[in-house]
Design a protein around this motif. Sequence first.
Motif, PDB file in Angstrom:
ATOM      1  N   GLY A  42       0.695  -1.086  -0.054  1.00 39.66           N
ATOM      2  CA  GLY A  42       0.047   0.021  -0.064  1.00 39.66           C
ATOM      3  C   GLY A  42       0.867   1.205   0.074  1.00 39.66           C
ATOM      4  O   GLY A  42       1.789   1.393   0.736  1.00 39.66           O
ATOM      5  N   ILE A  43       0.368   2.268  -0.827  1.00 36.61           N
ATOM      6  CA  ILE A  43       1.334   3.705  -0.994  1.00 36.61           C
ATOM      7  C   ILE A  43       0.287   4.733  -1.173  1.00 36.61           C
ATOM      8  O   ILE A  43      -0.914   4.434  -1.815  1.00 36.61           O
ATOM      9  N   SER A  44       0.546   5.601  -0.562  1.00 36.66           N
ATOM     10  CA  SER A  44      -0.408   7.007  -1.009  1.00 36.66           C
ATOM     11  C   SER A  44       0.764   8.052  -1.328  1.00 36.66           C
ATOM     12  O   SER A  44       1.687   8.210  -0.629  1.00 36.66           O
ATOM     13  N   LEU A  45       0.417   8.484  -2.548  1.00 41.05           N
ATOM     14  CA  LEU A  45       1.346   9.753  -3.143  1.00 41.05           C
ATOM     15  C   LEU A  45       0.619  10.668  -3.608  1.00 41.05           C
ATOM     16  O   LEU A  45      -0.711  10.675  -3.839  1.00 41.05           O
ATOM     17  N   PRO A  46       1.311  11.939  -3.414  1.00 40.93           N
ATOM     18  CA  PRO A  46       0.858  13.281  -4.031  1.00 40.93           C
ATOM     19  C   PRO A  46       0.509  13.220  -5.494  1.00 40.93           C
ATOM     20  O   PRO A  46       1.543  13.966  -6.258  1.00 40.93           O
ATOM     21  N   LEU A  47      -0.395  12.856  -6.203  1.00 42.71           N
ATOM     22  CA  LEU A  47      -0.493  12.987  -7.700  1.00 42.71           C
ATOM     23  C   LEU A  47      -1.274  14.050  -8.165  1.00 42.71           C
ATOM     24  O   LEU A  47      -1.345  14.090  -9.289  1.00 42.71           O
ATOM     25  N   THR A  48      -1.924  14.832  -7.175  1.00 40.23           N
ATOM     26  CA  THR A  48      -2.395  15.925  -7.422  1.00 40.23           C
ATOM     27  C   THR A  48      -1.837  16.910  -6.265  1.00 40.23           C
ATOM     28  O   THR A  48      -1.394  16.642  -5.249  1.00 40.23           O
ATOM     29  N   GLU A  53       4.431  16.766  -9.229  1.00 45.27           N
ATOM     30  CA  GLU A  53       5.270  16.704 -10.213  1.00 45.27           C
ATOM     31  C   GLU A  53       6.324  15.677  -9.581  1.00 45.27           C
ATOM     32  O   GLU A  53       6.433  14.419 -10.210  1.00 45.27           O
ATOM     33  N   PRO A  54       6.721  15.915  -8.531  1.00 42.67           N
ATOM     34  CA  PRO A  54       7.741  14.826  -8.066  1.00 42.67           C
ATOM     35  C   PRO A  54       7.024  13.341  -7.526  1.00 42.67           C
ATOM     36  O   PRO A  54       7.592  12.366  -7.778  1.00 42.67           O
ATOM     37  N   GLY A  55       5.791  13.677  -7.109  1.00 41.71           N
ATOM     38  CA  GLY A  55       4.958  12.487  -6.615  1.00 41.71           C
ATOM     39  C   GLY A  55       4.602  11.663  -7.842  1.00 41.71           C
ATOM     40  O   GLY A  55       4.704  10.432  -7.568  1.00 41.71           O
ATOM     41  N   LYS A  56       4.581  11.915  -8.960  1.00 45.02           N
ATOM     42  CA  LYS A  56       4.168  11.199 -10.271  1.00 45.02           C
ATOM     43  C   LYS A  56       5.524  10.391 -10.561  1.00 45.02           C
ATOM     44  O   LYS A  56       5.556   9.426 -11.060  1.00 45.02           O
ATOM     45  N   GLY A  57       6.609  11.314 -10.224  1.00 42.88           N
ATOM     46  CA  GLY A  57       8.048  10.610 -10.526  1.00 42.88           C
ATOM     47  C   GLY A  57       8.241   9.593  -9.661  1.00 42.88           C
ATOM     48  O   GLY A  57       8.996   8.218  -9.966  1.00 42.88           O
ATOM     49  N   VAL A  58       7.758   9.539  -8.156  1.00 38.63           N
ATOM     50  CA  VAL A  58       7.827   8.491  -7.306  1.00 38.63           C
ATOM     51  C   VAL A  58       6.949   7.464  -7.769  1.00 38.63           C
ATOM     52  O   VAL A  58       7.253   6.392  -7.592  1.00 38.63           O
ATOM     53  N   THR A 242      13.470  24.628  -2.578  1.00 33.51           N
ATOM     54  CA  THR A 242      12.477  24.481  -3.603  1.00 33.51           C
ATOM     55  C   THR A 242      11.965  23.085  -3.946  1.00 33.51           C
ATOM     56  O   THR A 242      12.752  21.984  -3.315  1.00 33.51           O
ATOM     57  N   GLN A 243      10.757  22.739  -4.350  1.00 33.69           N
ATOM     58  CA  GLN A 243      10.406  21.733  -4.872  1.00 33.69           C
ATOM     59  C   GLN A 243      10.464  21.591  -6.603  1.00 33.69           C
ATOM     60  O   GLN A 243      11.626  21.720  -6.840  1.00 33.69           O
ATOM     61  N   TYR A 244       9.416  21.943  -7.317  1.00 30.19           N
ATOM     62  CA  TYR A 244       9.424  22.264  -8.581  1.00 30.19           C
ATOM     63  C   TYR A 244       8.820  23.404  -8.995  1.00 30.19           C
ATOM     64  O   TYR A 244       9.800  24.329  -9.686  1.00 30.19           O
ATOM     65  N   GLN A 245       7.595  23.534  -9.140  1.00 31.06           N
ATOM     66  CA  GLN A 245       7.177  24.676  -9.844  1.00 31.06           C
ATOM     67  C   GLN A 245       7.486  26.029  -9.159  1.00 31.06           C
ATOM     68  O   GLN A 245       7.553  26.945  -9.888  1.00 31.06           O
ATOM     69  N   PRO A 316      16.086   7.553 -15.759  1.00 30.63           N
ATOM     70  CA  PRO A 316      15.348   7.898 -14.523  1.00 30.63           C
ATOM     71  C   PRO A 316      16.100   8.968 -13.653  1.00 30.63           C
ATOM     72  O   PRO A 316      17.147   9.255 -14.121  1.00 30.63           O
ATOM     73  N   GLY A 317      15.096   9.847 -13.148  1.00 30.10           N
ATOM     74  CA  GLY A 317      15.580  10.867 -12.458  1.00 30.10           C
ATOM     75  C   GLY A 317      15.844  10.354 -10.951  1.00 30.10           C
ATOM     76  O   GLY A 317      15.504   9.336 -10.509  1.00 30.10           O
ATOM     77  N   GLU A 318      16.059  11.250 -10.082  1.00 32.29           N
ATOM     78  CA  GLU A 318      16.330  11.036  -8.522  1.00 32.29           C
ATOM     79  C   GLU A 318      14.935  10.579  -7.976  1.00 32.29           C
ATOM     80  O   GLU A 318      15.084   9.600  -7.173  1.00 32.29           O
ATOM     81  N   ASP A 319      13.648  11.045  -8.173  1.00 35.04           N
ATOM     82  CA  ASP A 319      12.463  10.873  -7.726  1.00 35.04           C
ATOM     83  C   ASP A 319      12.315   9.232  -7.988  1.00 35.04           C
ATOM     84  O   ASP A 319      11.825   8.460  -7.205  1.00 35.04           O
ATOM     85  N   GLU A 320      12.500   8.970  -9.245  1.00 31.16           N
ATOM     86  CA  GLU A 320      12.359   7.369  -9.603  1.00 31.16           C
ATOM     87  C   GLU A 320      13.236   6.581  -9.022  1.00 31.16           C
ATOM     88  O   GLU A 320      12.834   5.537  -8.700  1.00 31.16           O
TER      89      GLU A 320
END
Length: 408
Positions: A42-48, A53-58, A242-245, A316-320
Amino acid sequence: MKVTTHHRLGALALASCLTLSGCMSSGSGSEGEAGDGPITIGISLPLTGDFSEPGKGVQRGYEAWADYVNDNGGLLGRDVELTILDDQSNADRVASDYEKLINQDGVDLVFGPFSTRLVVPAAQVAKDYGFLFVEPAGAAEEVFTQGFDNLFYAAPAVADDHYNYLADAIEALPEAERPKTAAYAAMDDPFAMGTAYGLKTRLEAMGVETVVDEVYPPNTTDFGSIAAKIADSRADVVVGGTQYQDAVNMIVSLRQLGYQPKMAAFSTAPTNPEFPEAIGDETEGILSPTGYTPEADYPTNPEFVEYYTEAHGTAPGEDEANAWTTGQVVAAAVEAVGCADPDPECQGQLIDWLRENEVDTVVGPLSWDAEGRPEGAHLIQQYVDGEIRIVLPEEAKEADLILEKPTW
């Protein structure tokens, strides 16, 4: 939102496990129970929301890990099934997500979310139920001061230490060549502030004067006033926590005002593949700490890069990588102990094994202190001739550090 991924699983975990010292040690879990159904994670991620942005990378990293295991035989010979919920970048939502995953969905294991803001409440739920909690993106100091004896951060270094190699390089310069002033702007987020203020502490100790120190809410989109303060200060160094945006918007605002620092460092955003296009390809000289590079020669990394690139068309990037590392760390414990179920005895054995062992991963060998801090350091990347390259430390560099940033 719920994303359920059914993977006919396999061996990434097993394949990576074979590279780990002690991975095949006998635990009290029964491998004879394998084959009774999938191992559910089970995983919860910030997809919105703010961290999407990094959540989708994870998410991409977790799903790639599961696909790889799927292609190579399974974890303890069983399928793996990922259930991924969208916490919408909300701390209350992430806590209820993990309550649901553990209590209602009855998952066997959990993986952590993205962002310190979400990791802390999620880790508390996992602790309440006695679950192992390995997480890819909660690096702020507050993560490690809550008494989480079940938590492990699957990356090389905590936030306050991300810029240590850069600080060392600046300190090694003759005093006359060091920057004299610095401006800091950080998102009101423990990770983002940790990275910026970790460097701030080091620079101030060298005598670098702080001329701007701004903290802004996570949902900030207009950086006009902050950028004006930084531009007016004419600081030699600008540091963005910072994060992304937020980094993209801040840089665009600084450029519009004609501000030209001698050094510019931003956490997270520059390592994102969309970053150059987002700021108009004016990246030269921008610095960022990173826990990962696709060029690293750690034993399992080349296969990871090849597998991920074939699936996604880009490295892949760092999040992935941190998500994949989370899978490797949990898989190492599962294979060593021989169990993967929600029973407190099994979860306790997984936690105890990780406390005592080092795990080889795509970001290097990882071991942890009693609070779950990794005992390593972050690399420093910089855009050099249009490409983001490792410039520090010396023994890992792919290009020479640019000490004075070209015009952006």
